[in-house]
Design an enzyme around this catalytic site. Structure first.
Site, PDB file in Angstrom:
ATOM      1  N   TYR A   1       0.839  -1.197   0.000  1.00  0.00           N
ATOM      2  CA  TYR A   1       0.000   0.000   0.000  1.00  0.00           C
ATOM      3  C   TYR A   1       0.878   1.254   0.000  1.00  0.00           C
ATOM      4  O   TYR A   1       1.526   1.578   0.994  1.00  0.00           O
ATOM      5  CB  TYR A   1      -0.927   0.030   1.214  1.00  0.00           C
ATOM      6  CG  TYR A   1      -1.817  -1.178   1.361  1.00  0.00           C
ATOM      7  CD1 TYR A   1      -2.118  -2.016   0.280  1.00  0.00           C
ATOM      8  CD2 TYR A   1      -2.363  -1.510   2.598  1.00  0.00           C
ATOM      9  CE1 TYR A   1      -2.930  -3.118   0.425  1.00  0.00           C
ATOM     10  CE2 TYR A   1      -3.191  -2.608   2.751  1.00  0.00           C
ATOM     11  CZ  TYR A   1      -3.457  -3.414   1.668  1.00  0.00           C
ATOM     12  OH  TYR A   1      -4.268  -4.520   1.830  1.00  0.00           O
TER      13      TYR A   1
ATOM     14  N   HIS B   1       0.866 -12.245   1.892  1.00  0.00           N
ATOM     15  CA  HIS B   1      -0.145 -11.492   1.146  1.00  0.00           C
ATOM     16  C   HIS B   1      -0.835 -12.327   0.077  1.00  0.00           C
ATOM     17  O   HIS B   1      -2.020 -12.134  -0.202  1.00  0.00           O
ATOM     18  CB  HIS B   1       0.498 -10.250   0.510  1.00  0.00           C
ATOM     19  CG  HIS B   1      -0.452  -9.134   0.272  1.00  0.00           C
ATOM     20  ND1 HIS B   1      -0.071  -7.824   0.177  1.00  0.00           N
ATOM     21  CD2 HIS B   1      -1.805  -9.125   0.110  1.00  0.00           C
ATOM     22  CE1 HIS B   1      -1.131  -7.058  -0.019  1.00  0.00           C
ATOM     23  NE2 HIS B   1      -2.187  -7.829  -0.084  1.00  0.00           N
TER      24      HIS B   1
ATOM     25  N   PRO C   1     -15.224  -5.329   2.170  1.00  0.00           N
ATOM     26  CA  PRO C   1     -16.539  -5.689   2.706  1.00  0.00           C
ATOM     27  C   PRO C   1     -17.672  -4.860   2.114  1.00  0.00           C
ATOM     28  O   PRO C   1     -18.831  -5.271   2.156  1.00  0.00           O
ATOM     29  CB  PRO C   1     -16.390  -5.425   4.201  1.00  0.00           C
ATOM     30  CG  PRO C   1     -15.338  -4.371   4.294  1.00  0.00           C
ATOM     31  CD  PRO C   1     -14.366  -4.694   3.194  1.00  0.00           C
ATOM     32  N   LEU C   2     -17.327  -3.703   1.555  1.00  0.00           N
ATOM     33  CA  LEU C   2     -18.336  -2.843   0.921  1.00  0.00           C
ATOM     34  C   LEU C   2     -18.206  -2.872  -0.600  1.00  0.00           C
ATOM     35  O   LEU C   2     -18.754  -2.011  -1.285  1.00  0.00           O
ATOM     36  CB  LEU C   2     -18.200  -1.400   1.424  1.00  0.00           C
ATOM     37  CG  LEU C   2     -18.260  -1.220   2.944  1.00  0.00           C
ATOM     38  CD1 LEU C   2     -18.114   0.238   3.322  1.00  0.00           C
ATOM     39  CD2 LEU C   2     -19.557  -1.789   3.498  1.00  0.00           C
TER      40      LEU C   2
ATOM     41  N   GLY D   1     -16.998   0.201  -2.143  1.00  0.00           N
ATOM     42  CA  GLY D   1     -17.971   1.284  -2.093  1.00  0.00           C
ATOM     43  C   GLY D   1     -19.215   1.062  -2.914  1.00  0.00           C
ATOM     44  O   GLY D   1     -20.208   1.778  -2.763  1.00  0.00           O
TER      45      GLY D   1
END
Length: 285
Positions: free
Chosen positions: A64, A130, A212-213, A216
């Site tokens: 990241y 990862h 989890p979304l 978005g």
């Protein structure tokens, strides 16, 4: 419930055990979005607010921002408070067309040691492979993580982006503290029950759900989530997180955000109870 009313977790929300006496709240903070914060100060404000609200698991990775997410966490939170678990990951390298798996022992050791320096830690609380590397036997990658654990550079080992078969193989090599895979109600609609989540339930380890979304999209365009949210005076994102929390006692969503307001909304989802009608509507294909 209002979207940000009283984000103190209810007793029913509980905690999950990672092993070695480490327990974490049922919703963590995903660090992948930290690089979307416009500057270090805004990232620090978000991270400090998360701690103020009781978040004690922050997930990041050397991938990241090429380490900048880890650096922002250290700048904002050191000296780290007791009970805070920082999870990070290694196993990718930058390639010309995007990240490429590298599960070689030499790379994993170098990646772990670089994360330790950026985070300013002597021991990483929870270190994930990862992704498995098709070019390196999984046991070989895990063997190096086991060695790093023996050396005290890693406290707990996790796996990310694995199949149920790979998880079973890993548990024969070393203790696995958690699995981190993508999961949300859209994936459930498309593919049905997740076999890796079922395996985590059998073993008794947390299943940390990333995206989890659905990046978005569940909050923006999912009509079923919108209808359920309207019935509960909640947001579609809260519905998506409450759905995940209700799937299993082992689920641990790690939504990321750049907004303190959205952080507060996400944590308030712990108090949202979905009924059978809600679940049927959300999961209908």
């Amino acid at each position: 419930m209002g979207p940000t009313d009283d984000v103190t977790p209810p007793a029913a929300a509980g905690v999950l055990a990672l092993g070695d006496g480490v327990e974490v709240r049922r919703i963590g903070l995903g660090g992948g979005r930290l690089m979307g914060c416009p500057d270090d100060a805004s990232a620090a404000t978000l991270l400090q607010r998360a701690l103020d609200l009781g978040v004690n698991l922050i997930d990041t990775a050397d991938l990241y921002g090429r380490g900048r997410s880890e650096t922002r966490i250290a700048q904002a939170l050191r000296p780290y408070p007791g009970g805070l678990v920082i999870a990070t990951k290694g196993g990718f390298v930058a390639g010309p067309d995007g990240p490429v798996p590298d599960g070689s022992p030499a790379h994993l050791r170098a990646a772990c040691e670089a994360s330790l320096r950026r985070l300013g830690q002597e021991t990483i609380d929870l270190y994930f492979l990862h992704t498995p590397d098709p070019a390196v036997p999984l046991a070989e990658s895990l063997g190096e993580l086991a060695t790093l654990r023996t050396e005290g550079k890693i406290r707990l080992v996790g796996l990310s982006n694995v199949s149920a078969e790979q998880l079973a193989q890993a548990t024969s090599v070393l203790p696995v503290a958690a699995v981190q895979n993508p999961y949300n109600v859209r994936l459930r609609r498309r593919f049905g029950p997740d076999p890796v989540l079922a395996a985590c339930e059998r073993i008794g380890i947390p299943f940390m759900a990333y995206t989890p979304l659905a990046a978005g999209r569940l909050a923006q365009v999912d009509e079923a989530a919108r209808r359920v949210a309207a019935r509960h005076d909640a947001t579609p994102g809260q519905v998506a997180l409450a759905w995940l929390l209700g799937q299993s006692d082992m689920t641990l969503p790690i939504p990321g955000t750049t907004s303190v307001h959205h952080l507060e909304q996400n944590l308030a989802a712990e108090k949202l109870q979905l009924g059978a009608e809600d679940l049927a509507e959300l999961e209908r294909r």
